[in-house]
Design a protein around this motif. Structure first.
Motif, short mmCIF file in Angstrom:
data_model
loop_
_atom_site.label_atom_id
_atom_site.label_comp_id
_atom_site.label_asym_id
_atom_site.label_seq_id
_atom_site.Cartn_x
_atom_site.Cartn_y
_atom_site.Cartn_z
N ASP A 43 2.89 6.57 -1.19
CA ASP A 43 3.40 7.86 -0.62
C ASP A 43 4.88 7.83 -1.06
OD1 ASP A 43 5.12 6.58 1.21
OD2 ASP A 43 3.85 6.90 2.79
N GLU A 74 0.34 10.93 8.26
CA GLU A 74 -0.99 10.79 8.71
C GLU A 74 -1.85 11.93 8.13
OE1 GLU A 74 -2.51 8.17 10.34
OE2 GLU A 74 -4.56 9.01 10.28
N GLY A 106 -0.76 1.84 6.60
CA GLY A 106 -1.92 2.10 6.85
C GLY A 106 -2.52 3.26 6.11
N THR A 130 3.04 -2.16 3.52
CA THR A 130 4.43 -2.24 3.68
C THR A 130 4.89 -1.93 5.06
OG1 THR A 130 4.75 0.14 2.99
CG2 THR A 130 4.90 -1.15 1.18
N THR A 131 3.94 -1.52 5.88
CA THR A 131 4.39 -1.54 7.33
C THR A 131 3.82 -2.66 8.31
OG1 THR A 131 2.55 -0.25 8.10
CG2 THR A 131 4.25 0.99 7.33
N THR A 173 13.31 -1.80 6.03
CA THR A 173 13.60 -0.52 5.96
C THR A 173 12.63 0.30 6.77
OG1 THR A 173 12.35 -0.39 3.75
CG2 THR A 173 14.59 -0.41 3.49
P1 NAD Z 1 1.76 5.08 7.56
O1 NAD Z 1 1.26 4.49 6.58
O2 NAD Z 1 1.80 6.50 7.83
O3 NAD Z 1 3.31 4.54 7.70
C1 NAD Z 1 4.29 4.96 8.49
C2 NAD Z 1 5.44 5.72 7.81
O4 NAD Z 1 6.32 4.69 7.47
C3 NAD Z 1 5.39 6.44 6.68
O5 NAD Z 1 6.24 7.54 6.77
C4 NAD Z 1 5.38 5.49 5.67
O6 NAD Z 1 5.96 6.38 4.41
C5 NAD Z 1 6.91 4.91 6.11
N1 NAD Z 1 6.89 3.50 5.46
C6 NAD Z 1 5.88 2.83 4.97
N2 NAD Z 1 6.30 1.54 4.71
C7 NAD Z 1 7.66 1.44 4.94
C8 NAD Z 1 8.97 0.75 4.56
N3 NAD Z 1 8.57 -0.55 4.14
N4 NAD Z 1 10.04 1.09 4.83
C9 NAD Z 1 10.38 2.59 5.28
N5 NAD Z 1 9.24 3.24 5.54
C10 NAD Z 1 7.99 3.09 5.10
O7 NAD Z 1 1.39 4.47 8.99
P2 NAD Z 1 1.04 3.02 9.38
O8 NAD Z 1 1.36 2.73 10.76
O9 NAD Z 1 1.40 1.81 8.50
O10 NAD Z 1 -0.66 3.08 9.60
C11 NAD Z 1 -1.44 3.74 10.41
C12 NAD Z 1 -2.84 4.11 9.70
O11 NAD Z 1 -3.32 3.15 9.65
C13 NAD Z 1 -3.59 5.13 10.61
O12 NAD Z 1 -3.96 5.92 9.69
C14 NAD Z 1 -4.64 4.10 11.20
O13 NAD Z 1 -5.86 4.88 11.22
C15 NAD Z 1 -4.88 3.16 9.92
N6 NAD Z 1 -5.27 1.78 10.23
C16 NAD Z 1 -6.32 1.29 9.59
C17 NAD Z 1 -6.89 0.08 9.97
C18 NAD Z 1 -7.98 -0.72 9.11
O14 NAD Z 1 -8.37 -1.59 9.49
N7 NAD Z 1 -8.19 0.09 8.15
C19 NAD Z 1 -6.36 -0.79 11.01
C20 NAD Z 1 -5.18 -0.06 11.86
C21 NAD Z 1 -4.48 1.10 11.40
#
Ligand code: NAD
Ligand code: GLY
Length: 357
Positions: A43, A74, A106, A130-131, A173
């Protein structure tokens, strides 16, 4: 460096966890594939922060790298973005002998993984999460998919990555709200499976935790790997990962998605349910107080203003409900979750505020 093998027969793979791994990603990827071209799906935020570093690391191994970037958030985990990804993969000339890398949180992992699962009927892919949510949960286990207007994660598949490469330093970050959001899931692993992790979290705090991410991520991924190995299709034991999620999803829905983060909903869900099951004698005395204090320490809610009556309508569509039967995840004690099969009509006994009938 810590590595965890996840044994799924022909779909087995390794999870590697190491501070600074991003700059050595090329070597790890080279161990997985001799292909020449890699499509890196990311992203805008992650690409802006780390895209150049990853590309450089991959080019050291002489890969052709094609970066495909979509807006963060999301709301972009949807069919429209998926179609755009297909087009860009096609424009890049990606074939089934190439590899896709899902590089982000995610959302990127789920969407990029679903694109990999379906483009040309399946292109192999690697997760570089990365999260916190992605590093401890979504990158492992092969659940990939998108949201539909009718609900979250409603179109998807099980498609295992060829490897998962985790660099905990990338978490530095991450904005604080996403740190706390991820802590909801980390605390959950301590509750259901790993008392030593729970006790470590009791000793640490927002500041000191940064020295311990390698160990924490390894413990969470090990728990998840073992559950996935025993129940890859999520029909039994893997459901343990849903502790706190039945009430958590209802909280997210009841307040309108985005008011409470997923991790905050899960946190309040774990606390509210455990208070009730402790009063019912199903959970060891004292569990609820310890859980509440660790959640509060990481700025997570332990209750919400909405009443049980407000929350209940948001539970009936829960995917853990099968016909009139459902499975609730409760704690026997800290470090030990259990599946509790229920009839739907018995659910109100558990979805209520402590002290009320
Ligand atoms: P996300 O991917 O939207 O990340 C959250 C925010 O953090 C975004 O704005 C992203 O650009 C930013 N970001 C990412 N890495 C960063 C970094 N290192 N430094 C600064 N900013 C960063 O959300 P999320 O919380 O990672 O994941 C949520 C999603 O994961 C949901 O869609 C959920 O349904 C899914 N999920 C899937 C599973 C699975 O088993 N497949 C399990 C749990 C959650
Ligand atoms: N995040 C839940 C699962 O992978 O089953």
């Amino acid at each position: 460096m810590k590595s965890i093998h996840i044994d799924l027969g022909k779909d087995s793979y390794d999870i590697h966890i190491e501070n600074g791994l991003l700059d050595r990603a090329g070597e790890y990827v080279r161990n997985l594939t001799k292909s020449q071209t890699l499509a890196v799906i990311s992203d805008t935020t992650v690409d802006g922060l780390y895209g150049d570093r990853l590309e450089q690391a991959l080019r050291k191994e002489h890969y052709n790298v094609r970066r495909i970037v979509f807006p963060a958030g999301e709301k972009y985990k949807c069919a429209e973005t998926l179609l755009q990804l297909y087009q860009e993969l096609s424009d890049a000339g990606i074939t089934r002998s190439d590899y896709i890398i899902a590089f982000g949180g995610g959302v990127v992992g789920d969407l990029g993984g679903f694109a990999a699962a379906t483009f040309l009927r399946g292109v192999p892919f690697i997760q570089i999460p990365t999260t916190i949510i992605a590093q401890v949960d979504s990158s492992v286990g092969g659940k990939v998919g998108i949201d539909l207007p009718s609900g979250k994660n409603q179109a998807g598949s099980f498609y295992q990555p060829k490897g998962v490469l985790i660099d905990p330093e990338l978490l530095r970050t991450l904005p604080l709200r996403f740190i706390h959001d991820g802590m909801g899931e980390v605390i959950k692993y301590g509750c259901i499976h790993d008392i030593a992790l729970f006790e470590l979290l009791e000793r640490l705090d927002d500041e000191t935790i940064f020295g311990h991410w390698e160990e924490i991520i390894e413990r969470c991924c090990s728990s998840k790997a073992r559950l996935v190995e025993r129940d890859v299709l999520d029909l039994g034991e893997r459901m343990m990962l849903n502790f706190g999620h039945t009430i958590g999803h209802a909280i997210e829905g009841c307040y309108g998605y985005g008011y409470y983060t997923h991790g905050e909903g899960v946190a309040a869900g774990m606390a509210m349910l455990t208070a009730v099951t402790e009063d019912m004698g199903l959970t060891k005395a004292g569990t609820s107080d310890r859980l509440r204090s660790v959640l509060k320490k990481y700025s997570l809610p332990v209750d919400v203003a909405a009443s049980a009556d407000d929350l209940f309508p948001y539970i009936s569509n829960d995917k853990k409900m099968r016909g009139n039967n459902m499975t609730l995840i409760i704690l026997k004690e800290l470090g030990q979750g259990r599946l509790l099969p229920l009839k739907a009509e018995d659910l109100p006994k558990y979805i209520r505020k402590r002290g009320s009938k």
